[in-house]
Motif scaffolding. Structure first.
Motif, PDB file in Angstrom:
ATOM      1  N   ASN A 123       4.648   0.360  -1.126  1.00 44.66           N
ATOM      2  CA  ASN A 123       5.052   1.746  -1.350  1.00 44.66           C
ATOM      3  C   ASN A 123       4.593   2.191  -2.738  1.00 44.66           C
ATOM      4  N   LEU A 124       3.456   2.887  -2.777  1.00 45.26           N
ATOM      5  CA  LEU A 124       2.886   3.304  -4.052  1.00 45.26           C
ATOM      6  C   LEU A 124       3.729   4.414  -4.672  1.00 45.26           C
ATOM      7  N   ILE A 167       8.035  -3.223  -0.620  1.00 47.01           N
ATOM      8  CA  ILE A 167       7.556  -3.576  -1.957  1.00 47.01           C
ATOM      9  C   ILE A 167       7.251  -2.298  -2.729  1.00 47.01           C
ATOM     10  N   PHE A 168       7.949  -2.106  -3.827  1.00 47.00           N
ATOM     11  CA  PHE A 168       7.726  -0.956  -4.711  1.00 47.00           C
ATOM     12  C   PHE A 168       6.552  -1.288  -5.627  1.00 47.00           C
ATOM     13  N   CYS A 169       5.531  -0.434  -5.625  1.00 48.46           N
ATOM     14  CA  CYS A 169       4.340  -0.645  -6.455  1.00 48.46           C
ATOM     15  C   CYS A 169       4.232   0.505  -7.446  1.00 48.46           C
ATOM     16  N   ASP A 170       4.585   0.241  -8.685  1.00 46.73           N
ATOM     17  CA  ASP A 170       4.628   1.260  -9.733  1.00 46.73           C
ATOM     18  C   ASP A 170       3.263   1.421 -10.384  1.00 46.73           C
ATOM     19  N   HIS A 212      14.306  -1.226  -2.125  1.00 45.65           N
ATOM     20  CA  HIS A 212      13.154  -2.116  -2.000  1.00 45.65           C
ATOM     21  C   HIS A 212      13.561  -3.569  -2.235  1.00 45.65           C
ATOM     22  N   ASP A 213      12.773  -4.464  -1.665  1.00 41.98           N
ATOM     23  CA  ASP A 213      13.036  -5.896  -1.809  1.00 41.98           C
ATOM     24  C   ASP A 213      12.367  -6.482  -3.041  1.00 41.98           C
ATOM     25  N   GLU A 214      11.235  -5.893  -3.437  1.00 44.97           N
ATOM     26  CA  GLU A 214      10.474  -6.390  -4.583  1.00 44.97           C
ATOM     27  C   GLU A 214       9.967  -5.216  -5.398  1.00 44.97           C
ATOM     28  N   PHE A 215       9.768  -5.468  -6.695  1.00 48.96           N
ATOM     29  CA  PHE A 215       9.332  -4.417  -7.606  1.00 48.96           C
ATOM     30  C   PHE A 215       8.163  -4.931  -8.443  1.00 48.96           C
ATOM     31  N   TRP A 216       7.037  -4.235  -8.321  1.00 48.66           N
ATOM     32  CA  TRP A 216       5.820  -4.614  -9.029  1.00 48.66           C
ATOM     33  C   TRP A 216       5.344  -3.428  -9.869  1.00 48.66           C
ATOM     34  N   PHE A 219       1.466  -1.912   5.765  1.00 50.02           N
ATOM     35  CA  PHE A 219       1.408  -0.468   5.576  1.00 50.02           C
ATOM     36  C   PHE A 219       1.208  -0.158   4.094  1.00 50.02           C
ATOM     37  N   LEU A 220       0.298   0.763   3.823  1.00 51.29           N
ATOM     38  CA  LEU A 220       0.108   1.256   2.462  1.00 51.29           C
ATOM     39  C   LEU A 220       0.715   2.648   2.387  1.00 51.29           C
ATOM     40  N   GLY A 221       1.858   2.773   1.722  1.00 49.24           N
ATOM     41  CA  GLY A 221       2.545   4.050   1.622  1.00 49.24           C
ATOM     42  C   GLY A 221       2.033   4.867   0.451  1.00 49.24           C
ATOM     43  N   CYS A 222       1.591   6.087   0.744  1.00 52.08           N
ATOM     44  CA  CYS A 222       1.014   6.949  -0.285  1.00 52.08           C
ATOM     45  C   CYS A 222       1.433   8.391  -0.012  1.00 52.08           C
ATOM     46  N   GLY A 223       1.635   9.154  -1.067  1.00 53.80           N
ATOM     47  CA  GLY A 223       1.999  10.553  -0.889  1.00 53.80           C
ATOM     48  C   GLY A 223       1.245  11.485  -1.809  1.00 53.80           C
ATOM     49  N   PHE A 224       0.085  11.041  -2.322  1.00 54.62           N
ATOM     50  CA  PHE A 224      -0.618  11.877  -3.297  1.00 54.62           C
ATOM     51  C   PHE A 224      -2.101  12.063  -3.006  1.00 54.62           C
ATOM     52  N   ALA A 225      -2.610  11.503  -1.915  1.00 54.05           N
ATOM     53  CA  ALA A 225      -4.048  11.593  -1.637  1.00 54.05           C
ATOM     54  C   ALA A 225      -4.401  12.831  -0.819  1.00 54.05           C
ATOM     55  N   ALA A 226      -3.715  13.048   0.298  1.00 57.67           N
ATOM     56  CA  ALA A 226      -4.082  14.150   1.191  1.00 57.67           C
ATOM     57  C   ALA A 226      -3.822  15.512   0.564  1.00 57.67           C
ATOM     58  N   LYS A 227      -2.780  15.623  -0.247  1.00 54.02           N
ATOM     59  CA  LYS A 227      -2.413  16.941  -0.772  1.00 54.02           C
ATOM     60  C   LYS A 227      -3.388  17.456  -1.825  1.00 54.02           C
ATOM     61  N   TYR A 228      -4.190  16.569  -2.402  1.00 49.94           N
ATOM     62  CA  TYR A 228      -5.104  16.952  -3.479  1.00 49.94           C
ATOM     63  C   TYR A 228      -6.526  16.674  -3.013  1.00 49.94           C
ATOM     64  N   ARG A 229      -7.051  17.560  -2.181  1.00 50.25           N
ATOM     65  CA  ARG A 229      -8.318  17.260  -1.519  1.00 50.25           C
ATOM     66  C   ARG A 229      -9.520  17.362  -2.440  1.00 50.25           C
ATOM     67  N   GLU A 230      -9.362  17.974  -3.617  1.00 52.17           N
ATOM     68  CA  GLU A 230     -10.491  18.055  -4.546  1.00 52.17           C
ATOM     69  C   GLU A 230     -10.609  16.818  -5.434  1.00 52.17           C
ATOM     70  N   GLY A 231      -9.615  15.933  -5.377  1.00 49.28           N
ATOM     71  CA  GLY A 231      -9.555  14.826  -6.328  1.00 49.28           C
ATOM     72  C   GLY A 231     -10.108  13.523  -5.788  1.00 49.28           C
TER      73      GLY A 231
END
Length: 380
Positions: free
Chosen positions: A111-112, A128-131, A151-155, A4-16
């Motif tokens: 988890n982005l 996995i936390f992806c910073d 999270h189990d891992e931090f990147w 799973f690719l967790g994202c929370g910033f793509a759909a809300k900004y449809r012009e970007g």
């Protein structure tokens, strides 16, 4: 196994388009690895249902454009809340039943930027936390819960996180590093453009904040670019452009125009990921300044946009955050500290573009390629 690719910033900004392009590089890399991947996008409901539906439709159309129509679950949460609970979430794309079945089997969450929160977060087997923004993430982790407990891992893309000169806030977490991802099949090398244009894409103003020595410095591009605003006068043989969100009535537009900068609307020239790719390919190189805290703290941060420019065969002129030590000697970058450095770098690009273009593309393939970085993170 489901990735799973967790994202929370793509759909809300449809012009970007550049914004959407960030998680897209991850999904394209997962597809090249032939993994069973699902884009898990969180969209918090607003008071404007019509606008929300437009965001959902646009997100779906963008996924279809890249062959990902059956590879997503949009989590539409109403009402909006920092607590992500299935009870308040509608699943669009794969069904809630399908999602639950996948969660019951072996799975990994990338988890982005802490997009997915508990209690939903705790349903994933390997978290996995992806910073993607070390200066702000590390700072706010010292002030509040930012996923460090779940999270189990931090990147992090803060390549210099373990460097002796790194001044990021101290963390008890064991951070591993990765490079910003670019899919080197999606961003392919392009011929030299006719225009000697140096550009970048972004937000001129920025509302983020970190505390440095008791103060909250300006993290905006507006502030970061100030030392370089005379660059058009210093290198008149080049053309300088900014694809920045600056309102038509904003006096900044006229100030920048008088200094020799052309301003274009990123919502027009880079509205989708493909338009964003075309815009980058239309430039000779990127020139950009970086928010000062990444430079001062030597975080080692590099933007995903720089990786995309390099993959397109476009050299990148930018400020050094300490990342230079983690790149091949021949890398397509020119790191600068002053307007004089930037002028020299611009002239070098104009004079020796072919060599720098090839170096940049090779660096993108060897270092930033999405498949290589995903293998590193997933340990597959």
């Amino acid at each position: 196994m489901t990735i799973f690719l967790g994202c929370g910033f793509a759909a809300k900004y449809r012009e970007g388009g550049g914004n959407f392009s960030v998680p897209l590089q991850w999904m394209l890399g997962l597809r090249r690895l032939k993994l069973d991947a699902i884009w898990l996008e969180l969209l918090l409901a607003t008071d404007d249902v019509t606008a929300d539906q437009a965001r959902i439709r646009h997100f779906q159309s963008q996924l279809r454009a890249h062959g990902l129509a059956g590879r997503y679950c949009l989590l539409y949460q109403k009402p909006a809340n920092d607590v992500h609970d299935f009870a308040s979430i509608d699943c669009i794309g794969i069904s809630k039943r399908d999602l639950l079945d996948r969660l019951a089997g072996p799975n990994v969450l990338l988890n982005l930027s802490y997009s997915i929160h508990p209690p939903l977060l705790l349903q994933f087997e390997r978290r996995i936390f992806c910073d993607l923004d070390p200066s702000e993430i590390f700072y706010w982790m010292t002030k509040m819960e930012m996923g460090q407990s779940y999270h189990d891992e931090f990147w992090t893309i803060g390549l210099n996180v373990d460097g002796d000169d790194c001044q990021l806030p101290k963390s008890s977490l064991r951070w591993k590093t990765f490079y910003p991802l670019v899919d080197t099949k999606f961003f392919a090398p392009q011929p030299r453009p006719r225009s000697p244009k140096f550009t970048t894409v972004g937000q001129w103003y920025w509302g983020g904040a970190v505390e440095v020595a008791g103060e909250f410095p300006d993290l905006s591009k507006k502030f970061a670019f100030e030392p370089y605003l005379n660059l058009p006068a210093r290198a008149p043989e080049a053309r300088f452009e900014l694809a920045m969100n600056i309102a038509a009535e904003d006096s900044e537009r006229e100030r920048l125009r008088q200094l020799g900068w052309r301003i274009v609307d990123p919502h027009r020239v880079a509205r989708t990921a493909r338009a964003y790719r075309r815009y980058l390919a239309g430039a000779l190189a990127e020139f950009t300044a970086i928010k000062g805290v990444d430079v001062a703290w030597h975080t080692g941060w590099i933007s995903d946009r720089a990786a995309a420019f390099l993959a397109s065969g476009r050299p990148v002129i930018t400020e050094d955050t300490g990342a230079q030590n983690y790149l091949p000697d021949e890398n397509g970058f020119r790191f600068v500290r002053s307007a004089a450095d930037a002028e020299a770098a611009v002239r070098e690009v104009l004079r020796d573009w072919s060599r720098l273009s090839k170096q940049g593309r090779q660096c993108a393939v060897e270092v930033f390629d999405s498949v290589k970085n995903l293998r590193r993170i997933l340990d597959f």
